[in-house]
Structure formats: C-alpha cells, structure tokens
Design a protein around this motif. Sequence first.
Motif, PDB file in Angstrom:
ATOM      1  N   LEU A   1       0.790  -1.153  -0.068  1.00 52.45           N
ATOM      2  CA  LEU A   1       0.018   0.125  -0.046  1.00 52.45           C
ATOM      3  C   LEU A   1       0.967   1.334  -0.082  1.00 52.45           C
ATOM      4  N   HIS A   2       1.950   1.180   0.563  1.00 54.02           N
ATOM      5  CA  HIS A   2       3.049   2.450   0.801  1.00 54.02           C
ATOM      6  C   HIS A   2       3.489   2.581  -0.526  1.00 54.02           C
ATOM      7  N   LYS A   3       4.091   1.474  -1.189  1.00 50.34           N
ATOM      8  CA  LYS A   3       4.635   1.343  -2.659  1.00 50.34           C
ATOM      9  C   LYS A   3       3.623   1.896  -3.682  1.00 50.34           C
ATOM     10  N   ALA A   4       2.314   1.702  -3.496  1.00 49.43           N
ATOM     11  CA  ALA A   4       1.448   2.056  -4.665  1.00 49.43           C
ATOM     12  C   ALA A   4       0.918   3.462  -4.279  1.00 49.43           C
ATOM     13  N   GLY A   5       1.279   4.153  -3.226  1.00 48.04           N
ATOM     14  CA  GLY A   5       1.075   5.703  -2.925  1.00 48.04           C
ATOM     15  C   GLY A   5      -0.155   5.696  -2.094  1.00 48.04           C
ATOM     16  N   VAL A   6      -0.827   4.523  -1.521  1.00 57.05           N
ATOM     17  CA  VAL A   6      -2.240   4.681  -0.834  1.00 57.05           C
ATOM     18  C   VAL A   6      -1.661   5.176   0.722  1.00 57.05           C
ATOM     19  N   LEU A   7      -0.576   4.631   1.238  1.00 56.53           N
ATOM     20  CA  LEU A   7      -0.199   5.073   2.436  1.00 56.53           C
ATOM     21  C   LEU A   7       1.155   5.991   2.457  1.00 56.53           C
ATOM     22  N   THR A   8       1.258   6.694   3.520  1.00 52.86           N
ATOM     23  CA  THR A   8       2.466   7.396   3.754  1.00 52.86           C
ATOM     24  C   THR A   8       2.982   6.985   5.240  1.00 52.86           C
ATOM     25  N   ARG A   9       4.266   7.126   5.409  1.00 49.54           N
ATOM     26  CA  ARG A   9       4.918   6.690   6.684  1.00 49.54           C
ATOM     27  C   ARG A   9       5.536   8.037   7.347  1.00 49.54           C
ATOM     28  N   LYS A  10       5.514   7.840   8.618  1.00 48.09           N
ATOM     29  CA  LYS A  10       6.460   9.001   9.124  1.00 48.09           C
ATOM     30  C   LYS A  10       6.887   8.333  10.521  1.00 48.09           C
ATOM     31  N   LYS A  11       8.093   8.619  10.700  1.00 46.71           N
ATOM     32  CA  LYS A  11       8.810   8.099  12.034  1.00 46.71           C
ATOM     33  C   LYS A  11       8.464   9.021  13.306  1.00 46.71           C
ATOM     34  N   LYS A  12       8.118   8.204  14.154  1.00 42.09           N
ATOM     35  CA  LYS A  12       7.768   8.659  15.476  1.00 42.09           C
ATOM     36  C   LYS A  12       8.269   8.020  16.644  1.00 42.09           C
ATOM     37  N   ALA A  13       8.906   8.366  17.527  1.00 40.59           N
ATOM     38  CA  ALA A  13       9.410   7.490  18.490  1.00 40.59           C
ATOM     39  C   ALA A  13      10.023   6.449  18.042  1.00 40.59           C
ATOM     40  N   GLY A  14      10.823   6.513  17.145  1.00 38.87           N
ATOM     41  CA  GLY A  14      11.529   5.263  16.639  1.00 38.87           C
ATOM     42  C   GLY A  14      10.698   4.112  15.684  1.00 38.87           C
ATOM     43  N   LYS A  15       9.412   4.679  15.737  1.00 40.79           N
ATOM     44  CA  LYS A  15       8.467   3.569  14.880  1.00 40.79           C
ATOM     45  C   LYS A  15       7.833   4.304  13.701  1.00 40.79           C
ATOM     46  N   TYR A  16       7.413   3.466  12.475  1.00 37.53           N
ATOM     47  CA  TYR A  16       6.905   4.195  11.514  1.00 37.53           C
ATOM     48  C   TYR A  16       5.322   4.028  11.976  1.00 37.53           C
ATOM     49  N   LEU A  17       4.798   5.419  11.558  1.00 33.82           N
ATOM     50  CA  LEU A  17       3.226   5.521  11.715  1.00 33.82           C
ATOM     51  C   LEU A  17       2.764   5.571  10.218  1.00 33.82           C
ATOM     52  N   TYR A  18       1.715   4.800   9.872  1.00 34.96           N
ATOM     53  CA  TYR A  18       1.410   4.765   8.620  1.00 34.96           C
ATOM     54  C   TYR A  18      -0.192   5.595   8.514  1.00 34.96           C
ATOM     55  N   ASP A  19      -0.256   6.373   7.406  1.00 38.02           N
ATOM     56  CA  ASP A  19      -1.515   7.000   7.312  1.00 38.02           C
ATOM     57  C   ASP A  19      -1.929   7.047   5.799  1.00 38.02           C
ATOM     58  N   LEU A  20      -3.320   7.397   5.633  1.00 38.93           N
ATOM     59  CA  LEU A  20      -3.484   7.500   4.220  1.00 38.93           C
ATOM     60  C   LEU A  20      -2.897   8.630   3.457  1.00 38.93           C
ATOM     61  N   SER A  21      -2.354   8.725   2.342  1.00 38.08           N
ATOM     62  CA  SER A  21      -1.786   9.585   1.687  1.00 38.08           C
ATOM     63  C   SER A  21      -2.500  10.700   1.120  1.00 38.08           C
ATOM     64  N   LYS A  22      -2.320  11.889   1.307  1.00 46.54           N
ATOM     65  CA  LYS A  22      -3.044  13.061   0.732  1.00 46.54           C
ATOM     66  C   LYS A  22      -3.446  12.609  -0.623  1.00 46.54           C
ATOM     67  N   SER A  23      -2.753  12.231  -1.675  1.00 41.47           N
ATOM     68  CA  SER A  23      -3.180  11.764  -3.020  1.00 41.47           C
ATOM     69  C   SER A  23      -4.304  10.811  -2.952  1.00 41.47           C
ATOM     70  N   PHE A  24      -4.282   9.957  -1.960  1.00 43.49           N
ATOM     71  CA  PHE A  24      -5.040   8.771  -2.109  1.00 43.49           C
ATOM     72  C   PHE A  24      -6.454   9.450  -1.376  1.00 43.49           C
ATOM     73  N   ARG A  25      -6.359  10.376  -0.482  1.00 47.83           N
ATOM     74  CA  ARG A  25      -7.610  11.094  -0.061  1.00 47.83           C
ATOM     75  C   ARG A  25      -8.295  11.859  -0.994  1.00 47.83           C
ATOM     76  N   ASP A  26      -7.393  12.710  -1.711  1.00 42.82           N
ATOM     77  CA  ASP A  26      -7.897  13.434  -2.778  1.00 42.82           C
ATOM     78  C   ASP A  26      -8.373  12.681  -3.860  1.00 42.82           C
TER      79      ASP A  26
END
Length: 165
Positions: free
Chosen positions: A120-145
Amino acid sequence: MNLRAVVEALIFASRGMTLKRLSHLLKVKEEELSQVIEQIEKDYLGEEHGVELRKLGDVYKFYTKPEYAQFVMNATSLRAVKLTSNQLEIVAAIILNGPLTIAAINEIRGKESSHLVRSLHKAGVLTRKKKAGKYLYDLSKSFRDMVAIESVLGQEAEHTVTPSP
C-alpha cells in the motif's frame, strides 16, 4: 457579487475548502454559506453535470461522478488503485483509528500485515512518518484526494477506487 458563483470558484480552484475558510474569505456567515453549499450540492446531482460537490471531513470538494471516472482516467495520467479485501481492512483500520504502526495494524487484524502495508505504501495509498523510533502509517494526501472514503467502505471482495480529480 454572485455568492454562489464565488463559492463554486473558490472550492474548485482551491481543490477543496472548509466552510470556516470560505466564511473568513468572503466575510459571510457560515449559516448563509451552508445554505448556498447545500443548493450547489443538490444542483450538481443532476445528470447534466459530470462532477458533484462532496464534503469529506470538513472540506468541500468537487469530485468526478463515478459513472464518468473511466473517461477521466483514460484522458489523464490518473489510474485506479485496486484494493483487495485484506488491503481494504488496513485502509479501514486507519480511517477509523488514525495513523497506526504495523504492530497496531497486526493487532487490529489479528494477523501479520507488514507485506500488505508495504504494498500500500509502494502504491501511494499510505504514507509513513517516523515517530518515537517507529513508523506510523496514514492515508496519503493523494489517496484521500482521489477517493471519497465513504464509497470505499461499502464495497465487496476486490475493490476498485476511482480517482476524482
């Protein structure tokens, strides 16, 4: 000034706008703008229009009607994202819970999901952000759009999410 025309132009040109922002820009009460927006929504439901006005979260935005999405995809570089039911589970979990770690997704689904999250990340559906040493996955802006979230949640087995420029 034609208030309706200005509201349409601002929503279209900005690719989405909140009622609060419209109120601030136009110096018009939110209640009055709500009535104008409601009328625009109703009018654009007519079959003579290829787009419709929708509210996602607190943002109003014009979207291609589903019956015309294939024409838009053929004419532009936009592409459909096909989601399996397993991938859709992950998208739904993030919609319902906000950004999640892979461990949290695994716990919610009750099974290993890292390979699905990576795809899903590779397809651009999810983005990831590093927080406290772990990745948080969220829906990408482009997918939401691209997609109206409500239309994704009610589908069966293999899901095709059509873009909505």
